[in-house]
Structure formats: C-alpha cells, structure tokens
Design a protein around this motif. Sequence first.
Motif, PDB file in Angstrom:
ATOM      1  N   VAL A   1       8.409   2.149   3.456  1.00 27.80           N
ATOM      2  CA  VAL A   1       8.473   2.200   5.059  1.00 27.80           C
ATOM      3  C   VAL A   1       8.913   0.982   5.475  1.00 27.80           C
ATOM      4  CG1 VAL A   1       7.103   2.349   7.237  1.00 27.80           C
ATOM      5  CG2 VAL A   1       6.406   3.846   5.273  1.00 27.80           C
ATOM      6  N   GLU A   2       9.836   0.938   6.268  1.00 23.58           N
ATOM      7  CA  GLU A   2      10.467  -0.363   6.920  1.00 23.58           C
ATOM      8  C   GLU A   2       9.328  -0.934   7.995  1.00 23.58           C
ATOM      9  OE1 GLU A   2      13.442  -1.802   6.369  1.00 23.58           O
ATOM     10  OE2 GLU A   2      13.599  -0.552   4.810  1.00 23.58           O
ATOM     11  N   PRO A   3       9.229  -2.356   7.783  1.00 22.77           N
ATOM     12  CA  PRO A   3       8.401  -2.819   8.897  1.00 22.77           C
ATOM     13  C   PRO A   3       8.531  -2.566  10.230  1.00 22.77           C
ATOM     14  CG  PRO A   3       9.037  -4.469   7.137  1.00 22.77           C
ATOM     15  CD  PRO A   3      10.041  -3.200   6.998  1.00 22.77           C
ATOM     16  N   GLY A   4       7.633  -2.267  10.839  1.00 26.20           N
ATOM     17  CA  GLY A   4       7.777  -1.781  12.177  1.00 26.20           C
ATOM     18  C   GLY A   4       6.606  -1.015  13.044  1.00 26.20           C
ATOM     19  N   VAL A   5       6.806  -0.614  14.057  1.00 23.30           N
ATOM     20  CA  VAL A   5       5.584   0.242  14.721  1.00 23.30           C
ATOM     21  C   VAL A   5       5.956   1.442  14.694  1.00 23.30           C
ATOM     22  CG1 VAL A   5       4.107   0.384  16.573  1.00 23.30           C
ATOM     23  CG2 VAL A   5       5.004  -1.830  15.881  1.00 23.30           C
TER      24      VAL A   5
ATOM     25  N   CYS B   1       1.337  -0.103  12.195  1.00 18.11           N
ATOM     26  CA  CYS B   1       1.935  -1.246  12.196  1.00 18.11           C
ATOM     27  C   CYS B   1       2.257  -1.350  10.820  1.00 18.11           C
ATOM     28  CB  CYS B   1       1.591  -2.359  13.101  1.00 18.11           C
ATOM     29  SG  CYS B   1       1.131  -2.024  14.737  1.00 18.11           S
ATOM     30  N   ALA B   2       3.462  -1.187  10.392  1.00 19.42           N
ATOM     31  CA  ALA B   2       3.879  -1.484   8.966  1.00 19.42           C
ATOM     32  C   ALA B   2       4.293  -2.669   8.587  1.00 19.42           C
ATOM     33  CB  ALA B   2       4.754  -0.417   8.516  1.00 19.42           C
ATOM     34  N   GLY B   3       3.544  -3.457   7.421  1.00 20.24           N
ATOM     35  CA  GLY B   3       4.180  -4.545   7.075  1.00 20.24           C
ATOM     36  C   GLY B   3       4.789  -4.349   5.449  1.00 20.24           C
ATOM     37  N   ARG B   4       3.555  -4.184   4.784  1.00 21.07           N
ATOM     38  CA  ARG B   4       3.823  -3.954   3.449  1.00 21.07           C
ATOM     39  C   ARG B   4       3.310  -2.620   3.020  1.00 21.07           C
ATOM     40  NH1 ARG B   4       1.258  -8.760   3.698  1.00 21.07           N
ATOM     41  NH2 ARG B   4      -0.782  -7.857   2.799  1.00 21.07           N
ATOM     42  N   ILE B   5       4.074  -1.650   3.427  1.00 20.89           N
ATOM     43  CA  ILE B   5       3.712  -0.059   3.075  1.00 20.89           C
ATOM     44  C   ILE B   5       5.011   0.521   2.265  1.00 20.89           C
ATOM     45  CG2 ILE B   5       3.359   2.144   4.086  1.00 20.89           C
ATOM     46  CD1 ILE B   5       1.215  -0.257   4.852  1.00 20.89           C
ATOM     47  N   GLU B   6       4.736   0.898   0.953  1.00 24.55           N
ATOM     48  CA  GLU B   6       5.673   1.406   0.208  1.00 24.55           C
ATOM     49  C   GLU B   6       6.625   2.596   0.708  1.00 24.55           C
ATOM     50  OE1 GLU B   6       4.051   2.644  -3.607  1.00 24.55           O
ATOM     51  OE2 GLU B   6       3.396   0.662  -3.910  1.00 24.55           O
TER      52      GLU B   6
ATOM     53  N   VAL C   1       0.870  -1.222  -0.144  1.00 22.70           N
ATOM     54  CA  VAL C   1      -0.013  -0.055  -0.109  1.00 22.70           C
ATOM     55  C   VAL C   1       0.840   1.236   0.159  1.00 22.70           C
ATOM     56  CG1 VAL C   1      -1.814   1.324   1.451  1.00 22.70           C
ATOM     57  CG2 VAL C   1      -1.882  -1.222   1.272  1.00 22.70           C
ATOM     58  N   PRO C   2       0.758   2.171  -0.873  1.00 23.08           N
ATOM     59  CA  PRO C   2       1.669   3.359  -0.721  1.00 23.08           C
ATOM     60  C   PRO C   2       1.077   4.031   0.502  1.00 23.08           C
ATOM     61  CG  PRO C   2       0.086   3.334  -3.053  1.00 23.08           C
ATOM     62  CD  PRO C   2      -0.580   2.106  -2.013  1.00 23.08           C
ATOM     63  N   LEU C   3       2.405   4.981   0.640  1.00 21.36           N
ATOM     64  CA  LEU C   3       2.569   5.758   2.212  1.00 21.36           C
ATOM     65  C   LEU C   3       1.668   6.704   2.035  1.00 21.36           C
ATOM     66  CD1 LEU C   3       3.695   6.184   4.832  1.00 21.36           C
ATOM     67  CD2 LEU C   3       5.514   7.450   3.595  1.00 21.36           C
ATOM     68  N   SER C   4       1.188   7.413   0.998  1.00 20.21           N
ATOM     69  CA  SER C   4       0.250   8.649   0.894  1.00 20.21           C
ATOM     70  C   SER C   4      -1.098   7.906   1.085  1.00 20.21           C
ATOM     71  CB  SER C   4       0.430   9.135  -0.547  1.00 20.21           C
ATOM     72  OG  SER C   4      -0.292   8.075  -1.407  1.00 20.21           O
ATOM     73  N   VAL C   5      -1.583   6.795   0.839  1.00 21.09           N
ATOM     74  CA  VAL C   5      -2.715   6.300   1.329  1.00 21.09           C
ATOM     75  C   VAL C   5      -2.705   6.063   2.713  1.00 21.09           C
ATOM     76  CG1 VAL C   5      -4.118   4.158   0.881  1.00 21.09           C
ATOM     77  CG2 VAL C   5      -3.463   5.155  -1.055  1.00 21.09           C
ATOM     78  N   VAL C   6      -1.664   5.397   3.068  1.00 22.16           N
ATOM     79  CA  VAL C   6      -1.607   5.187   4.763  1.00 22.16           C
ATOM     80  C   VAL C   6      -1.538   6.611   5.400  1.00 22.16           C
ATOM     81  CG1 VAL C   6      -0.314   4.060   6.697  1.00 22.16           C
ATOM     82  CG2 VAL C   6      -0.418   3.061   4.467  1.00 22.16           C
ATOM     83  N   LYS C   7      -0.852   7.597   5.073  1.00 19.74           N
ATOM     84  CA  LYS C   7      -1.195   8.739   5.812  1.00 19.74           C
ATOM     85  C   LYS C   7      -2.417   9.213   5.798  1.00 19.74           C
ATOM     86  CE  LYS C   7       3.536  10.471   5.454  1.00 19.74           C
ATOM     87  NZ  LYS C   7       4.378  11.505   5.100  1.00 19.74           N
ATOM     88  N   ARG C   8      -3.367   9.173   4.745  1.00 23.43           N
ATOM     89  CA  ARG C   8      -4.705   9.782   4.538  1.00 23.43           C
ATOM     90  C   ARG C   8      -5.573   8.666   5.660  1.00 23.43           C
ATOM     91  NH1 ARG C   8      -3.455  10.499  -0.835  1.00 23.43           N
ATOM     92  NH2 ARG C   8      -4.304   8.526  -1.490  1.00 23.43           N
ATOM     93  N   LEU C   9      -5.319   7.405   5.736  1.00 21.07           N
ATOM     94  CA  LEU C   9      -5.960   6.622   6.929  1.00 21.07           C
ATOM     95  C   LEU C   9      -5.704   7.045   8.306  1.00 21.07           C
ATOM     96  CD1 LEU C   9      -5.425   3.067   5.203  1.00 21.07           C
ATOM     97  CD2 LEU C   9      -7.631   4.412   5.066  1.00 21.07           C
TER      98      LEU C   9
END
Length: 194
Positions: A66-70, A59-64, A21-29
């Motif tokens: 972004v390293e996996p982590g919290v 909690c990132a796993g498959r975020i463009e 998932v793109p980071l831009s989408v995650v930031k909007r969430l």
Amino acid sequence: MTLARAIANRRTQREFSRQAVPLSVVKRLLWAANGVSGDDGKRTSPSAHALHPLRIYACAGRIEGVEPGVYAVAPGFQELSTHVDRDVRAELEAAALEDQPWIGGAAGIITVCADMVAATSAFAEQPPYGTRGQRYVHIEAGAAAQNVYLQAAAEGIACVLVAGFQDEATAAVLRLEVPVAPVLHMCFGWPESI
C-alpha cells in the motif's frame, strides 16, 4: 485466540518496530472497527438507531503493498479508496496535543471520524437537547476502538488510542469536509521488540 485471551492481552503499546504490517492484518483491524458482520448489513460496532455516523480512514505508512497515504474505508470495503495521496503521519503528530511520537512512528493509523451533525439532528428531541447524539457518537467510537484493540491483541500488533489532538488541524490534514470531524486515532504497528 479466544476473546478472553484477547481481552487479557489487550495493552496500550506506544513503541513500534520499523517492520511493515501486512495489508491482510490491516484489513482485519479495519473490519473490526466498523465492518459489515452479516448478510443483514449489521456492523461490528453498535450504533444508536443504526445511524452509523462513523467514518473510518486508514493512514498508511508502512503497510505492505500500500502506498503511503490516507484511504477512505467503506463498511463493506473490498479495496481502499485513496483520499489523500501522501504520508500524513508526521502532520498528524504535529497536530497532536503535547509530544506524542507514537503517532508519527506507527506503521499505520486508523482514524475514527463521525458526522456529528447527523447524530445531533437524529437525537435532537432527547435531553440534554442538542448533545445526546454526540454522546452516542463517542460511545460508538469507543466500541470501534475497543474492537480494534482486541483484534490487534489477537494479531500480536501493538496499538495505542490517541484522542489528544487539535480537532481543526487534524481535520485539515485528513481533508475532512464538514460535518465530519475526527474523534480518535488508533495507531498500530508491530511491537518494537519484533
């Protein structure tokens, strides 16, 4: 997408593709959950007495990109602040009540936590004494979760709310310090059909 369309499209979806998932989408969430929505500092979700006891973790796993982590997420965030430097999705899945594979299979998880002591203390004089503040926290967390659901619908992202987990085990995985406690997870990713 109109709000009416987002409401109509809001569905719980537990099956996620392996696509990042793109980071831009995650930031909007994340903004939808508890972001600053105006120059006056108001937030996207309501808070009794503007106490704002919620604490948001990504909690990132498959975020463009972004390293996996919290990552700790401040309401007016520009950057994510590393809180735990490893992928914890499998550990959060293990801390769940019953079998919930969508926790480990999500591209990412927005975990809504709260300072329950601050909320309890702020509303200690309201009956039922000592618990009114906790009720307000759950209402606020529900509003944040619905905002995430609606933003996910607008983005075409699959999303599921999870509240069935062992509180102490989940807090340990996320390295939460008392009095902050986990309230719910919003697991998300592209729908499996993509």
